[in-house]
Design an enzyme around this catalytic site. Structure first.
Site, mmCIF file in Angstrom:
data_model
loop_
_atom_site.group_PDB
_atom_site.id
_atom_site.type_symbol
_atom_site.label_atom_id
_atom_site.label_comp_id
_atom_site.label_asym_id
_atom_site.label_seq_id
_atom_site.Cartn_x
_atom_site.Cartn_y
_atom_site.Cartn_z
ATOM 1 N N ASN A 17 0.800 -1.037 0.127
ATOM 2 C CA ASN A 17 -0.326 -0.154 -0.245
ATOM 3 C C ASN A 17 0.925 1.009 -0.108
ATOM 4 O OD1 ASN A 17 -1.804 2.051 0.492
ATOM 5 N ND2 ASN A 17 -1.936 1.295 2.481
ATOM 6 N N TRP A 18 1.084 2.125 -1.163
ATOM 7 C CA TRP A 18 1.561 3.057 -0.891
ATOM 8 C C TRP A 18 0.935 4.557 -0.933
ATOM 9 C CZ3 TRP A 18 4.525 2.531 -6.807
ATOM 10 C CH2 TRP A 18 4.522 1.756 -6.915
ATOM 11 N N LYS A 19 0.250 4.539 -0.412
ATOM 12 C CA LYS A 19 -0.703 5.555 0.325
ATOM 13 C C LYS A 19 -0.219 6.887 -0.486
ATOM 14 C CE LYS A 19 -0.015 3.514 5.154
ATOM 15 N NZ LYS A 19 0.181 3.390 5.867
ATOM 16 N N HIS A 46 -9.415 1.067 4.773
ATOM 17 C CA HIS A 46 -7.599 1.188 5.483
ATOM 18 C C HIS A 46 -8.053 2.460 6.955
ATOM 19 C CE1 HIS A 46 -4.154 3.029 6.272
ATOM 20 N NE2 HIS A 46 -3.643 2.140 5.758
ATOM 21 N N GLU A 94 -6.802 5.352 7.646
ATOM 22 C CA GLU A 94 -6.242 6.013 7.130
ATOM 23 C C GLU A 94 -7.365 6.692 6.956
ATOM 24 O OE1 GLU A 94 -2.919 5.780 5.453
ATOM 25 O OE2 GLU A 94 -1.465 5.226 7.391
ATOM 26 N N GLU A 124 -5.240 -4.801 10.449
ATOM 27 C CA GLU A 124 -4.400 -4.064 10.495
ATOM 28 C C GLU A 124 -4.609 -3.767 12.177
ATOM 29 O OE1 GLU A 124 -2.616 -2.863 7.340
ATOM 30 O OE2 GLU A 124 -4.085 -1.684 6.927
ATOM 31 N N GLY A 136 3.003 2.511 10.280
ATOM 32 C CA GLY A 136 3.368 3.162 10.902
ATOM 33 C C GLY A 136 4.355 2.964 12.149
ATOM 34 N N SER A 166 2.994 -2.209 10.004
ATOM 35 C CA SER A 166 4.655 -2.253 10.884
ATOM 36 C C SER A 166 5.566 -3.317 10.223
ATOM 37 C CB SER A 166 5.155 -1.873 12.508
ATOM 38 O OG SER A 166 5.218 -0.402 12.842
ATOM 39 N N GLY A 223 2.607 -1.162 4.684
ATOM 40 C CA GLY A 223 3.515 0.313 4.140
ATOM 41 C C GLY A 223 4.224 0.618 3.990
ATOM 42 N N GLY A 224 5.065 1.370 4.863
ATOM 43 C CA GLY A 224 6.700 2.042 4.605
ATOM 44 C C GLY A 224 7.403 1.242 4.039
HETATM 45 P P1 PGA Z 1 2.787 0.530 7.394
HETATM 46 O O1 PGA Z 1 1.264 0.515 6.909
HETATM 47 O O2 PGA Z 1 3.316 -0.992 7.372
HETATM 48 O O3 PGA Z 1 3.435 1.501 7.034
HETATM 49 O O4 PGA Z 1 2.989 0.057 8.959
HETATM 50 C C1 PGA Z 1 0.028 -0.642 6.792
HETATM 51 C C2 PGA Z 1 -0.642 0.215 6.237
HETATM 52 O O5 PGA Z 1 -1.017 0.843 6.760
HETATM 53 O O6 PGA Z 1 -0.966 -0.758 5.620
#
Ligand code: PGA
Length: 258
Positions: free
Chosen positions: A10-12, A95, A97, A167, A173, A214, A235-236
């Site tokens: 997930n590149w956000k 998600h 966010e 999640e 993050g 994470s 994500g990251g």
């Molecule tokens: P993260 O994000 O791996 O940076 O913790 C995961 C996500 O939001 O899907």
């Protein structure tokens, strides 16, 4: 029941369209040989056409990060399911966010998932508890209720094409995670068993459930070695070619595919 593992990046809100194409150009030769695991990239909307064209003919699949529930209309800034059709196979809905910054509710997530399915897209339904819920020991009750609400009215025959991502909000993050055993327990009790109560054991056994929050090369093996964890939403670490490739390799090893 063997489920095909699925690792999704997930590149956000990272990478311009040209940065995204450069990135997948490096990723394709590295990821292509790693079969047995579904490999999915979810870029920002504007990068989707370029990424989709670039990965065509490779085993890498593309997902979107959200989708509207209406077919079209006066919904400034939104993207309808038909606009994604042919460009992506998957779409993340719910998600945290989007829940946090755009006010998404389980009801909306449910509408988005249904609209995606109707358009032939596979939803990745994201759920997870806050740190307060976690500390209060209410995680399974909370996540179980999210699953019931997000699956409301989704017919039995659609269930196997849905992926669920567990999640914990406090893990996204932050570098913090539950233990792999703890994540597996929540996934089993609050997601797979709840799906079994809704759709029967066979259907529940077919649903792929990812852990997200994470996920890094140093903890991937632990999560992927758990019986009810079928992949990761990342994500990251999905923004670095080497890390993402390592995560897919670790998923293959942990699931006995390498
Ligand atoms: P993260 O994000 O791996 O940076 O913790 C995961 C996500 O939001 O899907």
């Amino acid at each position: 029941m063997s489920r095909i593992p699925i690792v999704a990046g997930n590149w956000k809100m990272y990478k311009t369209p040209s940065e995204a194409v450069d990135f997948v150009t490096s990723l394709i030769p590295e990821l292509s040989p790693l079969d047995g695991v579904e490999r999915v990239i979810c870029p920002p909307f504007l990068a989707i056409p370029g990424v989709s064209a670039k990965v065509a003919g490779s085993p890498i699949q593309v997902g979107a990060q959200n989708v509207h529930w209406q077919k079209e209309g006066a919904f400034t800034s939104d993207i309808a399911p038909a606009m994604l059709k042919g460009l992506v196979e998957y779409v993340i809905v719910g998600h945290s966010e989007v829940r946090q910054y755009h006010g998404d509710t389980d009801e909306r997530v449910n509408m988005r998932a249904k609209a995606a399915l109707e358009a032939g897209l596979k939803p990745i339904i994201a759920v997870g508890e806050s740190v307060d819920t976690y500390r209060a020991g209410q995680t399974e009750t909370f996540v179980g209720a999210q699953i019931r609400a997000c699956f409301a009215g989704i017919p039995q025959e659609a269930v196997s094409s849905i992926v669920v991502a567990y999640e914990p909000l406090w893990a996204i993050g932050t570098g913090l995670t539950p233990t792999a055993e703890e994540a597996n327990q929540i996934i089993k009790n609050a997601i797979r068993n709840v799906l079994a109560s809704l759709y029967g054991e066979d259907a529940a056994q077919q649903v792929r459930i990812q852990y997200g929050g994470s996920v890094k090369p140093d903890n991937m093996k632990g999560f992927m070695s758990q019986p009810d964890i079928d992949g990761a939403l990342v994500g990251g670490a999905s923004l670095k070619v080497n890390d993402f490739v390592t995560l897919v390799k670790l998923a293959r090893e942990a699931k006995g595919l390498a």
